[in-house]
Design an enzyme around this catalytic site. Structure first.
Site, PDB file in Angstrom:
ATOM      1  N   GLY B  37       4.986   1.526   0.714  1.00 46.00           N
ATOM      2  CA  GLY B  37       4.420   0.393   0.591  1.00 46.00           C
ATOM      3  C   GLY B  37       2.812   0.281   0.142  1.00 46.00           C
ATOM      4  O   GLY B  37       2.406  -0.686  -0.217  1.00 46.00           O
ATOM      5  N   HIS B  38       2.161   1.515   0.370  1.00 44.37           N
ATOM      6  CA  HIS B  38       0.971   1.338   0.325  1.00 44.37           C
ATOM      7  C   HIS B  38       0.529   2.710  -0.699  1.00 44.37           C
ATOM      8  O   HIS B  38       0.237   3.650  -0.104  1.00 44.37           O
ATOM      9  CB  HIS B  38       0.177   1.764   1.749  1.00 44.37           C
ATOM     10  CG  HIS B  38      -1.266   1.283   1.742  1.00 44.37           C
ATOM     11  ND1 HIS B  38      -2.251   2.037   1.132  1.00 44.37           N
ATOM     12  CD2 HIS B  38      -1.964   0.234   2.154  1.00 44.37           C
ATOM     13  CE1 HIS B  38      -3.354   1.377   1.418  1.00 44.37           C
ATOM     14  NE2 HIS B  38      -3.445   0.299   1.937  1.00 44.37           N
ATOM     15  N   PHE B  39       0.680   2.516  -1.922  1.00 40.78           N
ATOM     16  CA  PHE B  39       1.288   1.378  -2.837  1.00 40.78           C
ATOM     17  C   PHE B  39       2.223   1.937  -3.723  1.00 40.78           C
ATOM     18  O   PHE B  39       2.167   3.142  -3.839  1.00 40.78           O
ATOM     19  CB  PHE B  39       0.069   0.865  -3.662  1.00 40.78           C
ATOM     20  CG  PHE B  39      -1.113   0.047  -2.702  1.00 40.78           C
ATOM     21  CD1 PHE B  39      -0.824  -1.421  -2.133  1.00 40.78           C
ATOM     22  CD2 PHE B  39      -2.285   0.583  -2.641  1.00 40.78           C
ATOM     23  CE1 PHE B  39      -1.628  -1.845  -1.188  1.00 40.78           C
ATOM     24  CE2 PHE B  39      -3.275  -0.018  -1.729  1.00 40.78           C
ATOM     25  CZ  PHE B  39      -2.964  -1.157  -1.075  1.00 40.78           C
ATOM     26  N   LEU B  44      -1.781   5.798  -1.776  1.00 41.27           N
ATOM     27  CA  LEU B  44      -3.077   5.832  -1.141  1.00 41.27           C
ATOM     28  C   LEU B  44      -3.084   5.780   0.483  1.00 41.27           C
ATOM     29  O   LEU B  44      -2.402   4.919   1.085  1.00 41.27           O
ATOM     30  CB  LEU B  44      -3.734   4.521  -1.635  1.00 41.27           C
ATOM     31  CG  LEU B  44      -5.060   4.267  -1.497  1.00 41.27           C
ATOM     32  CD1 LEU B  44      -5.929   5.395  -2.085  1.00 41.27           C
ATOM     33  CD2 LEU B  44      -5.507   2.905  -2.066  1.00 41.27           C
TER      34      LEU B  44
END
Lengths: 93, 158
Positions: B37-39, B44
């Protein structure tokens, strides 16, 4: 040289954005000024630094929780000022 | 680092209780569900986890300074600055110093660097209270051995 109360009041104003003219020696930090425990940590830090002491917050809290003291004794600002004067005097002794 | 388990300090490199400092290291995992989800397409290390990493390094220092009798809980983060991207696989060095030891609270200045370059720093406030239960205290002592804060002998000695 400003009084202990003035120093504390200025710290509260700077830390909590509370107008200085609303803070009096009779003000209760929690009940009247609405300062919560987290903000009071910042105030305690500033007071510790300003007066070169370690304000015994844990002991005071314990005494209040045990019913041995009232919050007025420590958190009404004129009383808080007196406690700080005692701590400063004890440190100098 | 095991991001999903919030175990963010791999190892304590050094501690100096007299100077009130600690230095730790951690390697960002190359794979984690966090990066889904990140990203997407640009993994990251989340800034909030970098802040938590600084808090955990500070926490190990405070728990050692309090001889494992008290536990620091995160209360406030000030002046947190995330200065550079941190990518999977990067090796981080985390430094922390106790700047104020108050009654029931403490403050630290903490930072993370990567390859000698500062990537983030913050001033962190903790409430420092007695362990809420003995099991928690015992588990923290076991984990302290895992990260090298406490020797196995010290753990055995209680």
């Amino acid at each position: 040289m400003s009084s202990t109360f003035d120093t504390i009041a200025n710290i509260i104003t700077e830390t909590c954005d509370i107008p200085r003219d609303t803070i009096t020696p009779e003000s209760h930090a929690i009940n009247d000024l609405g300062i919560d425990s987290l903000d009071f940590l910042d105030i305690a830090f500033a007071i510790d630094k300003a007066f070169g002491i370690k304000m015994p917050l844990e002991q005071w809290t314990q005494e209040v929780n045990d019913g041995k003291a009232t919050t007025d004794q420590y958190f009404v600002l004129k009383n808080l000022s007196a406690r700080i004067d005692e701590l400063v005097a004890a440190k100098s002794a | 680092m095991r991001l999903e388990y919030f175990l963010l300090v791999d190892r304590v490199i050094s501690q100096d209780l007299a100077a009130r400092t600690i230095c730790c290291e951690a390697t960002v995992p190359t794979e984690s569900t966090v990066f889904e989800g990140h990203f997407p397409g640009f993994p990251l290390m989340p800034g909030v986890l970098l802040i938590e990493t600084m808090a955990q390094a500070s926490g190990w220092l405070l728990v050692a300074a309090n001889k494992f009798q008290r536990m620091p809980f995160l209360a406030a983060v000030k002046e947190a600055k995330l200065r550079a991207f941190v990518m999977p696989g990067q090796r981080l060095t985390i430094d922390a110093k106790v700047t104020h030891d108050g009654s029931g609270y403490a403050m630290t200045d903490a930072s993370i660097s990567c390859d000698g370059k500062l990537v983030c720093n913050a001033t962190i406030t903790f409430r420092v209270v007695r362990f809420p239960n003995p099991d928690f205290a015992a588990e923290m002592r076991r984990r302290a051995v895992t990260v090298g804060l406490l020797s196995s002998e010290a753990l055995a000695d209680g």
